[in-house]
Structure formats: C-alpha cells, structure tokens
Design an enzyme around this catalytic site. Structure first.
Site, short mmCIF file in Angstrom:
data_model
loop_
_atom_site.label_atom_id
_atom_site.label_comp_id
_atom_site.label_asym_id
_atom_site.label_seq_id
_atom_site.Cartn_x
_atom_site.Cartn_y
_atom_site.Cartn_z
N HIS A 194 -11.16 -2.47 1.94
CA HIS A 194 -11.44 -1.04 1.17
C HIS A 194 -12.29 -0.93 0.19
CE1 HIS A 194 -9.51 3.06 1.09
NE2 HIS A 194 -10.75 3.09 1.40
N ASP B 219 0.85 -1.27 0.12
CA ASP B 219 -0.14 -0.04 0.04
C ASP B 219 0.82 1.43 -0.04
OD1 ASP B 219 -2.08 1.86 0.22
OD2 ASP B 219 -3.14 0.57 1.61
N ASP B 220 0.81 2.14 -1.09
CA ASP B 220 1.40 3.43 -1.13
C ASP B 220 3.01 3.38 -0.96
OD1 ASP B 220 -1.18 4.53 -0.89
OD2 ASP B 220 -0.93 5.65 0.59
N CYS C 205 -6.25 4.08 -3.84
CA CYS C 205 -6.53 2.86 -3.36
C CYS C 205 -7.67 2.09 -3.82
CB CYS C 205 -6.70 2.97 -1.91
SG CYS C 205 -5.19 3.77 -0.78
#
Length: 578
Positions: A130, A35-36, A74
C-alpha cells in the site's frame, strides 16, 4: 542487583549464540502489523468480549505499549514505519493510495528494509504494501525487500485475493504475488492463513548466518471488497456465539484467526532456534473504523473517535514489544512512543548504524523501554491535513485538536460494547493466557495469574471523572469545526474536558507550535487522477504496474493549493479505498 544479573544473562546468551552455533549476533526482527484493529479489540486492554490469549501473552511477557501512537490512516502509517519520518515530511500526509492512482512513497526516501539489508539482514515483506505500484521500480522488492509475498493495494478479498473497484468499469483483478510474479495458486486460502504459512516458511528456510528482518503485514482485520467485506473461517466465528451482532461476531472470528497466527509465527521462531535472539513488535496501523466506509465493527472505546479522525481512538494503537534482549520485561509502559520511532529504536537495538543525513523525526527509545525508565516527555504531530482542514498535536500530556474529518461524524465515543456478551472463558482469563500457545512457546518466565491481572488492570482505561468538574458543562464542550480545543490527557485520556476556555494562553501556545510545524511540511505526493491503464483487463487479469516510462510523479512537487481546492470534490471518492 536483579537487573544486573539479568543483564549478564542477556550478554551470556548473545555470546553463546555467537560462539556456539555460527548464528548472526544481530537480533532477528519481526514486525507483526495488524490492519484496522481497535484498542478495545485485544483483551489485554480489559475487554472480555473477544479474548486474544496469544497476543496477550506476548505483551505480558514483554512490554505492553500503553501509549503507542500511529498516523490515523493506512498509507501514512506504513510510510511512517518504514521511513522514521512524519507523513508531512514525506508527502504522504493526506491520502491513501487508491488502486488506479499513479503515485507512491517517493523514491528519495530510504526505507527501513534498505538500511537493514545494508547491515547484513535478509529482508522480507509478507502481506500488505500500500505504498504504490504504478511503476515496477516502486514495488517492495525494488525498495529494499529481498522477498515479497502478498498484495500491493489497501485490501483484497480474503479468499480469492482479488480487488474489485465497484465504481469503475474495470475487470476484477488478482492482487497477490510472490515477488514480482502473480500467485493464483493461493486462491481459496484464507489470507491470514496464507500469510502465516509464508512467514513460517521464511523462518524455517532462513540462513541463520544472517539476521532476519521480516514485516508480517496482515490484511486482518481490514474489510475485504465492498460486496463481501466481512470474512472469517466458520470455525473461528463459531467461537463467538455470545456476540449477538453478526458483523461484530465475524470480526471476532477475524481477530481469533489473527491471534492463532501470532502463536504460529512465534512457534516457528522457537522451532528454528531463532527466538532467543529475536525482537518481536506487534501493533495496529491505526484505530478501528467502527462506522462509515470500510467499517469493520471494531471498537476503540472508551477512547474518542476512530480511524481517520484526530482523536485518541484513531491514533492510539494496541501494541506490544517482546525480546529476551530487553533488560526489563513484564511491565506496562506509559512512555509515549510513535510509529516514527521504530526505525531508530530497532536500529539502535540491533546495532545498525544509520546514515547521518537520514533526517529522522523519530528517536531511539530502546534504552528507555529496555530499562523501564521514567517516561520522557514527547512532542508529536498526529495529523496535519491541509486538504480536509484538521490537525491533531500533542506536547507531553497536552493534546490540541483543530478541525475534524467527515464533518465531525467521528467526533463521538464509538464502539461501546453490548452488556452481557462476555466470553465464558473470561471468568478464568489469567489461566486462559497461561495456557496459551505463545505462553507455552515462551516458557516459564515467572509470569503469574496475579501479575497478568495486575498488568491488565493497569492497561484498562476507565476515563476517571475530574473532581468538581462536569464534562457536560458548556465550558468543556469541544466543537472542533467551530473552534480549537485542547485536553490534558494525563487527567482526561478520553478527551471529555475541553480546556480551551479555561486556559486561553495555553491554547494559543499550542496553536503557534502547530503553525511552526506546518512550515516544515512538504506538499502532498498524491497525483489526483484515475488512470484507466491500471485496469486488470490489460494485465492478464492482474493488478500490476502499468507505466514504466514516466518519472516518479510523487516527488513532492504537486501544488498544495490545488489539493486544497480539490479536496472537497475528491474526498468522498477516495474514501472508498481506505
């Protein structure tokens, strides 16, 4: 001749597995979703500041995906992976799902875990979802996963696993579950370690008569809650005393913990006799947010922009693919591939038949990747955001950008690393990779220090100047909020030479192609409201589904015109929860 011999060995290995052990002949599939994380935050792209020997060893022994593209945010990125469709075709194109909003990835979409489960796979999600949880039937175990261990929202605290919405009058709430039940017993365990332990447990307990499909969807290296965003074990942070910026130093510790997780996950596959019939895919869901809300000090440099921007720094993702089933291994691939391709590509590799009415946007690139074939031209819509008014599109090497995000705040080249902050181990980088745990697990596959350095050089972007042209000349300046821009990525991967003035007909063609794609987009699925019934105070201190009586609001019928009108009002609010 070498390729033929290797192909025979692969077939022999598969037959041996089938005849000798009773194992499934379909390959196990493990997707490690980061993530990221920025392109400049793994050392196989040339950075000496944060070394990632285990991730690098995976890439050098498999395929280093040098032109791997993803949506720039995301929720759209995860929807793309699981559906094989662009966000504009699922209604997930504009926003992330904020914690208390009643919408989700529409139920009409058939997801990768559903399709693989129908083909006989045992399906697991570890970590981040998510994609909506306002109704129980929208949660992971209701959408094709046999098992889920993790969280529903965009982020949690790394240790207490709570989500705190600081701009709402809500209680803090636990967002950590084993399947449908809250899991408070994991409190105090660093999230990366908790997810790694669960992934290892799943592998160790796996019934090998069935193939395994597992998405290990890490919290790292996304920030935690806004009141304590940067969290990493002290012993990991201590490894990076050479990094002066304390935020960047903590970020390095987060990556180091992640690198260890990769080694432990692959080691578990080896120990359970599953590695030799596995496909491992690793990549970041989008570029790093160097600055702004939820910034983690990640670096996409020398690429332009960052997360939630139309530039390469937001949509180009560090990635690697490894499997003994690949005919060709140990090379840098410049085949343009998008997250939308992974569903058909992995299905093709596994021999999973897909329904003819699935209407995928992605294509099966397994034969091309496995055979190290000449890169095929691709057309990709990276961003088409009618609410905030920007688009990013690519036809082969031509990149079109119209408009931008955040008023153009992320249009620069962000995250250039400080000089003289190299990790001391970088002086013996190749040896460091060869001594890594992943290399030990994979065994001696002919990888040498010279080959490591050669592949690393091939995957390091240097933004070469174009002879006879100065990017500072006015004709090359790109101001996307004022006029359309386009770039030739083959010559200008860092988007410094805007060609709009020089080639107006090319620009017109690209703009017309984007308009044609725009006609295929469906309205956003997002429901633009906070629902106070989500307050954890009403759910025993947990973030939990709060409405099982209403129908799926994310059916794609929300008026796009309403969204465009409301975009400027709600934009700043939602960004707190990217």
């Amino acid at each position: 001749m070498t390729g033929k011999i290797h192909g025979l060995l692969v077939v022999s290995a598969i037959l041996s597995l089938a005849n000798g052990s009773g194992n499934s002949t379909k390959p196990n599939i493990v997707i490690i979703l980061i993530d990221d994380m920025g392109m400049n935050d793994v050392s196989f792209h040339g950075s000496n500041q944060i070394l990632t020997p285990n991730i690098d060893a995976l890439a050098y022994n498999g395929i280093l995906l040098n032109k791997h593209y993803v949506p720039n945010l995301c929720t759209p990125s995860r929807a793309t992976l699981l559906t094989g469709r662009y966000p504009i075709h699922t209604g997930m194109q504009h926003f992330v799902i904020i914690t208390d909003e009643p919408w989700s990835l529409p139920q009409r979409e058939r997801l990768m875990p559903e399709l693989f489960r129908e083909a006989g796979y045992s399906t697991h999600l570890v970590g981040k979802w998510h994609l909506g949880f306002w109704r129980k039937d929208l949660t992971p175990t209701m959408r094709g996963f046999d098992h889920h261990f993790g969280y529903y929202n965009g982020y949690i605290d790394y240790y207490d696993h709570q989500v705190r919405m600081l701009d709402r009058n809500y209680s803090a709430g636990l967002d950590f579950r084993r399947d449908l039940e809250p899991c408070p017993e994991a409190n105090g365990t660093y999230a990366t370690e908790a997810f790694t332990s669960e992934a290892k447990r799943i592998i160790e307990k796996h019934d090998k008569s069935k193939p395994l499909f597992m998405v290990l969807s890490h919290l790292a290296v996304h920030t935690g809650n806004e009141d304590n965003p940067m969290q990493a074990p002290e012993e990991e942070v201590a490894k990076f005393a050479h990094i002066k910026n304390p935020k960047r130093r903590t970020y390095a510790g987060m990556i180091s913990s992640l690198d260890k997780s990769v080694a432990q996950t692959i080691g578990a596959l080896k120990d359970n006799g599953m590695l030799n019939n596995s496909i491992i895919l690793l990549y970041s869901d989008n570029g790093a947010p160097t600055v702004g809300i939820h910034s983690n000090a990640g670096s996409n440099y020398p690429y332009r922009g960052q997360k939630e921007s139309p530039w390469e720094g937001g949509i180009r993702s560090a990635g690697a693919l490894w499997s003994p089933l690949l005919k060709e291994q140990g090379y840098v691939s410049n085949q343009a591939i998008h997250a939308v391709d992974w569903l058909p590509t992995l299905a093709g590799a596994a021999g999973v038949s897909l329904p003819l009415d699935l209407q995928l946007d992605g294509v099966n690139l397994w034969p091309s990747l496995s055979g190290n074939e000449e890169p095929k031209p691709r057309t990709m819509i990276h961003v088409l955001d009618e609410v905030f008014g920007y688009s990013s599109y690519m036809r082969d090497n031509l990149k079109y950008v119209n408009g931008s995000s955040f008023g153009g705040q992320y249009d620069q080249w962000l995250g250039d690393l400080e000089p003289n902050e190299d990790d001391p181990l970088s002086e013996s980088y190749g040896q460091h990779v060869l001594a890594s745990e992943v290399q030990r697990v994979l065994g001696n596959r002919g990888l040498t220090e010279d080959r490591i350095l050669q592949m690393r050089s091939e995957a390091t972007e240097r933004c070469p100047p174009i002879e006879g042209q100065n990017p500072l000349e006015p004709e090359f300046k790109c101001e996307p909020l004022k006029a359309h821009c386009f770039f030739d990525l083959a010559k200008d991967p860092c988007e410094r030479y805007n060609l709009a003035e020089s080639y107006p007909l090319q620009l017109k063609e690209l703009a017309e192609e984007v308009d044609q794609i725009r006609r295929t987009a469906i309205p956003s699925a997002r429901v633009p409201k906070s629902d106070s019934r989500a307050n954890p105070a009403y759910h025993n201190g947990n973030w939990e589904w709060w409405n099982d009586t209403e129908t799926d609001s994310s059916s794609g019928t929300c008026s796009l015109n309403i969204w465009i009108m409301m975009g400027s009002i709600i934009g700043l609010a939602y960004r707190r929860y990217l």
